[in-house]
Design a protein around this motif. Structure first.
Motif, mmCIF file in Angstrom:
data_model
loop_
_atom_site.group_PDB
_atom_site.id
_atom_site.type_symbol
_atom_site.label_atom_id
_atom_site.label_comp_id
_atom_site.label_asym_id
_atom_site.label_seq_id
_atom_site.Cartn_x
_atom_site.Cartn_y
_atom_site.Cartn_z
ATOM 1 N N LEU A 108 44.249 39.331 34.843
ATOM 2 C CA LEU A 108 43.868 40.009 36.084
ATOM 3 C C LEU A 108 44.812 39.593 37.205
ATOM 4 N N GLU A 109 45.199 40.549 38.022
ATOM 5 C CA GLU A 109 46.054 40.267 39.168
ATOM 6 C C GLU A 109 45.521 40.988 40.401
ATOM 7 N N LEU A 151 36.661 41.472 41.304
ATOM 8 C CA LEU A 151 35.581 42.344 40.842
ATOM 9 C C LEU A 151 34.783 41.650 39.740
ATOM 10 N N ALA A 200 35.115 42.788 36.128
ATOM 11 C CA ALA A 200 36.315 42.497 35.350
ATOM 12 C C ALA A 200 36.115 41.289 34.431
ATOM 13 N N ALA A 225 43.186 34.853 35.576
ATOM 14 C CA ALA A 225 43.390 35.597 36.815
ATOM 15 C C ALA A 225 44.466 34.921 37.651
ATOM 16 N N ASP A 250 41.952 43.215 41.547
ATOM 17 C CA ASP A 250 41.143 43.322 40.324
ATOM 18 C C ASP A 250 40.431 42.006 40.009
ATOM 19 N N ALA A 251 41.032 40.896 40.446
ATOM 20 C CA ALA A 251 40.446 39.586 40.155
ATOM 21 C C ALA A 251 39.202 39.315 40.982
#
Length: 300
Positions: free
Chosen positions: A41-42, A48, A51, A18, A45-46
């Motif tokens: 992940l970026e 959640l 994820a 991430a 989204d990181a």
């Protein structure tokens, strides 16, 4: 030991990286060519937890707020977390890695001195042959056959110890896979049809200092099946021995006990803090036991 080293199998596993930037790219490069599924992940989204679902490891690179939020999300998904350059936020530390395929060596400093770990890795890397991973792959391919043919663990260790310096290993090191397999199977068949090889007793100086022990004595300690430990042994020398080797006290290590162990194929190391008893040596020799004495480094 302030941190326990462990290796995570990667086949069929998910690893998350991430964040963005060079630190994140460096973590991603660690998994180039690995069988793991790498997820990047970026941004939001990181943050959640979903994820990270099903991941084995998560690496996070970013500023303080990003790192804290992403780490919390990964932990909510029950994933172990490494936050770049933030040991206090990490569940584990990334070591300096030597990658030889199925042979992997790692040097860690519990996150305190990564540059030192890198320097030590460079020093060790030159001593790990490029073909060592192919030798490990050879042993893996025949692992089940070896276990079936040699159920006794000490005898199996004896066979594998010899296999590492055998023509089969040399062929694997050179990339001759078919030849290596053929030679290995031949050696296993010959081992199974012959008598069980005997072990030996080696006497190794135990008083120290540990840095004066010979290279051969160090290798012997690393290979031993049974270790005889009298009082007064230098802790640094004791630390060189295999952790899972059996241990006997000096009182338990009678010539009769050692003879029985050796005839069962065990490799025995008797650490000594005084010259070996001539009577004990004579009893071993008269019983036909192979004895080697490694008491001091040359010139000491």
């Amino acid at each position: 030991m302030d941190a326990f080293p462990a290796f995570f199998p990667l086949a069929g596993r998910k690893v998350v990286v991430a964040g963005t930037g060079e630190a994140a790219e460096a973590k991603a490069r660690l998994f180039d060519g690995s069988p793991a599924t790498l997820v990047r992940l970026e941004g939001p989204d990181a943050f959640l937890p979903g994820a990270y679902a099903g991941a084995s490891l998560a690496f996070i690179a970013g500023d303080e707020l990003f790192a804290q939020a992403a780490a919390a999300a990964a932990r909510a998904a029950r994933v172990l977390v490494n936050v770049v350059d933030k040991p206090a936020l990490s569940d584990f530390h990334t070591p300096a890695v030597i990658d030889r395929g199925e042979v992997v060596a790692a040097v860690g400093t519990a996150g305190s001195a990564p540059m030192l770990a890198s320097l030590l890795r460079n020093a060790i890397e030159s001593r790990v042959p490029e073909g060592s991973g192919r030798v490990a792959a050879l042993l893996r391919r025949h692992q089940d056959a070896v276990r079936a043919a040699i159920p006794d663990l000490p005898l199996r260790r004896s066979f594998l110890r010899d296999a590492l310096s055998s023509p089969a290993a040399e062929a694997a090191m050179a990339g001759e896979v078919d030849k290596a397999d053929r030679l290995f199977v031949e050696s296993l068949d010959a081992f199974g049809s012959g008598e069980a090889p005997g072990g030996r007793v080696r006497f190794v100086a135990g008083r120290g200092p540990a840095d004066l022990i010979t290279l051969r004595a160090g290798r012997v300690l690393a290979e031993t099946d049974v270790l005889v430990v009298p009082e007064g042994v230098e802790p640094g020398i004791l630390a060189m021995a295999r952790r899972d080797a059996g241990r006997l006290t000096e009182a338990e290590a009678t010539p009769e006990a050692l003879i029985a162990l050796v005839r069962g194929g065990r490799q025995v190391v008797r650490l000594v803090v005084a010259p070996p008893s001539p009577e004990d040596l004579r009893a071993l020799v008269e019983a036909g036991i192979e004895v080697e004495v490694l008491l001091a480094a040359p010139g000491t």
